[in-house]
Scaffold this motif. Structure first.
Motif, PDB file in Angstrom:
ATOM      1  N   ASP A   4      39.599  29.021  41.232  1.00  0.00           N
ATOM      2  CA  ASP A   4      38.764  30.219  41.134  1.00  0.00           C
ATOM      3  C   ASP A   4      37.481  29.986  41.918  1.00  0.00           C
ATOM      4  O   ASP A   4      36.569  29.311  41.463  1.00  0.00           O
ATOM      5  CB  ASP A   4      38.474  30.501  39.653  1.00  0.00           C
ATOM      6  CG  ASP A   4      37.724  31.805  39.484  1.00  0.00           C
ATOM      7  OD1 ASP A   4      37.781  32.623  40.414  1.00  0.00           O
ATOM      8  OD2 ASP A   4      37.101  31.972  38.421  1.00  0.00           O
ATOM      9  N   PRO A   6      33.861  30.664  43.542  1.00  0.00           N
ATOM     10  CA  PRO A   6      32.716  31.475  43.133  1.00  0.00           C
ATOM     11  C   PRO A   6      32.526  32.640  44.083  1.00  0.00           C
ATOM     12  O   PRO A   6      32.279  32.467  45.270  1.00  0.00           O
ATOM     13  CB  PRO A   6      31.543  30.486  43.200  1.00  0.00           C
ATOM     14  CG  PRO A   6      31.995  29.397  44.112  1.00  0.00           C
ATOM     15  CD  PRO A   6      33.470  29.304  43.957  1.00  0.00           C
ATOM     16  N   VAL A  10      35.333  39.519  41.642  1.00  0.00           N
ATOM     17  CA  VAL A  10      36.613  38.920  41.292  1.00  0.00           C
ATOM     18  C   VAL A  10      37.760  39.819  41.710  1.00  0.00           C
ATOM     19  O   VAL A  10      38.877  39.345  41.962  1.00  0.00           O
ATOM     20  CB  VAL A  10      36.654  38.637  39.773  1.00  0.00           C
ATOM     21  CG1 VAL A  10      36.692  39.929  38.973  1.00  0.00           C
ATOM     22  CG2 VAL A  10      37.838  37.751  39.418  1.00  0.00           C
ATOM     23  N   ALA A  33      36.862  30.767  32.484  1.00  0.00           N
ATOM     24  CA  ALA A  33      35.915  31.303  33.470  1.00  0.00           C
ATOM     25  C   ALA A  33      36.486  32.526  34.173  1.00  0.00           C
ATOM     26  O   ALA A  33      35.783  33.526  34.388  1.00  0.00           O
ATOM     27  CB  ALA A  33      35.555  30.224  34.488  1.00  0.00           C
ATOM     28  N   ARG A  37      34.900  36.350  33.921  1.00  0.00           N
ATOM     29  CA  ARG A  37      34.479  37.130  35.083  1.00  0.00           C
ATOM     30  C   ARG A  37      35.183  38.469  35.137  1.00  0.00           C
ATOM     31  O   ARG A  37      34.578  39.492  35.481  1.00  0.00           O
ATOM     32  CB  ARG A  37      34.750  36.326  36.352  1.00  0.00           C
ATOM     33  CG  ARG A  37      33.886  35.085  36.511  1.00  0.00           C
ATOM     34  CD  ARG A  37      34.239  34.349  37.775  1.00  0.00           C
ATOM     35  NE  ARG A  37      34.072  35.228  38.933  1.00  0.00           N
ATOM     36  CZ  ARG A  37      34.660  35.010  40.108  1.00  0.00           C
ATOM     37  NH1 ARG A  37      35.470  33.974  40.254  1.00  0.00           N
ATOM     38  NH2 ARG A  37      34.441  35.823  41.109  1.00  0.00           N
ATOM     39  N   SER A  41      33.255  42.083  34.951  1.00  0.00           N
ATOM     40  CA  SER A  41      33.451  43.061  36.023  1.00  0.00           C
ATOM     41  C   SER A  41      34.026  44.364  35.497  1.00  0.00           C
ATOM     42  O   SER A  41      33.606  45.458  35.906  1.00  0.00           O
ATOM     43  CB  SER A  41      34.368  42.477  37.104  1.00  0.00           C
ATOM     44  OG  SER A  41      33.828  41.290  37.650  1.00  0.00           O
ATOM     45  N   THR A 109      41.193  44.871  34.907  1.00  0.00           N
ATOM     46  CA  THR A 109      40.224  44.752  35.998  1.00  0.00           C
ATOM     47  C   THR A 109      40.606  45.640  37.177  1.00  0.00           C
ATOM     48  O   THR A 109      39.756  46.339  37.748  1.00  0.00           O
ATOM     49  CB  THR A 109      40.115  43.284  36.448  1.00  0.00           C
ATOM     50  OG1 THR A 109      39.763  42.469  35.333  1.00  0.00           O
ATOM     51  CG2 THR A 109      39.073  43.126  37.539  1.00  0.00           C
TER      52      THR A 109
END
Length: 334
Positions: A4, A6, A10, A33, A37, A41, A109
């Motif tokens: 993943d 940074p 995402v 993590a 995220r 989001s 998402t």
């Protein structure tokens, strides 16, 4: 890209490197993590889109819808996630709670990001054509389309997990020895008392024996007369425009020649049969329907999101009727 990285978005990684997302979920690498995220989001995107929905009534309704729309998706997830996890356990899948949560969060998402991408279009119609019924149907269609795309990602991720044997471990275990057997070269042991073809017979030397070579008749006559004959060089068939076997009568093929293989005459290769769909994939579609029914009913319970301009502001409305009857009534009143 397996880990993943940074990145402020995402959703960009989900859309550009979905295989890396699925591999990370399969390996359970840093899922906390990644899920955090996606959760952040999704909440921000749904809050922005909810503000557009409530802006039709008043700024206070816009603030209320910005709070209630993320709550709608998260509460629906909390209600339906245990059902998905237990379905997988009952039918032998090896998904953990974190893997199931990460899979569903990928779908949410994608749904939330697509919805907020449609927010400028919704805001445009809010300014130019402020009709309550049309505005409500437009945004219901936007959310439905976004949810369908997000659920498409969910089914794709479950299919990847199925290919890795996490949904049907018994079938994957049984398929591995079969593939190893099919790839192993077939070796035939010689029969008892028989001699291999390459081994020399008893009493014979192991030196190679020269095979008789066919000599053309013209060369034999020339050799008998004491002359040195040079064999004519064969002319390739593509130079003469004739097939390779046209210069030789039937039954008089020279050594080493064989008729050309036609592509249409070669034996057909059987394709591998598709793997059987595990019960977990079938139950996934049932779970998607359940998720949709729970989400629509919860949305009806948490209404208003748009806010009828003919009524005063209210944080909640009285529970009467249902979501589907309201949509049909709105379509009839257009």
């Amino acid at each position: 890209m397996s880990g993943d990285r940074p990145s402020p978005l995402v959703i960009e990684r989900i859309l550009r490197d979905r295989q890396g997302i699925w591999q990370q979920i399969v390996a359970e690498g840093d899922l906390n993590a990644l899920t955090g995220r996606m959760l952040a989001s999704s909440a921000i995107a749904l809050a922005c889109y909810g503000a557009v929905l409530g802006a039709f009534h008043s700024p206070l309704m816009a603030l209320t819808s910005a709070l209630k729309l993320p709550l709608l998706f998260l509460v629906t997830l909390a209600i339906c996630l245990p059902t998905l996890y237990l379905f997988n356990l009952v039918f032998g899948a090896r998904l953990s709670v974190r893997q199931s949560l990460a899979l569903v969060m990928v779908a949410i998402t994608v749904t939330s990001m697509l919805a907020v991408a449609f927010a400028p279009i919704s805001l445009f119609f809010l300014i130019t054509a402020p009709d309550y019924g049309f505005f409500k149907l437009l945004n219901v269609a936007i959310l439905t389309l976004s949810a369908l795309v997000g659920l498409r990602f969910l089914t794709g991720g479950m299919q990847v997990l199925n290919d890795h044997g996490l949904l049907a471990p018994e079938a994957a275990t049984a398929k591995a020895p079969a593939q190893a057997t099919a790839q192993a070269p077939a070796q035939v042991a010689p029969a008892a008392g028989s001699t291999p073809a390459d081994a020399p017979a008893a009493g014979q030397s192991a030196e190679p024996v020269a095979e008789p070579v066919a000599v053309p008749a013209g060369a034999a006559v020339a050799a008998a007369n004491g002359a040195t004959a040079v064999a004519p060089a064969p002319v390739p068939a593509q130079w003469t425009g004739q097939p390779a076997t046209a210069a030789f009568p039937p039954g008089m093929m020279p050594p080493g020649y064989a008729p050309a293989q036609r592509p249409w005459g070669s034996p057909q290769v059987r394709r591998a049969e598709p793997t059987q769909r595990p019960a977990s994939m079938t139950l996934l579609y049932i779970w998607i329907l359940l998720f949709g029914f729970v989400g629509t009913q919860l949305a009806w319970t948490l209404r208003p999101f748009f806010g009828d301009p003919g009524q005063d502001f209210a944080f909640f409305r009285s529970i009467d009727g249902n979501f589907y009857a309201e949509i049909l009534r709105t379509i009839a009143n257009l």
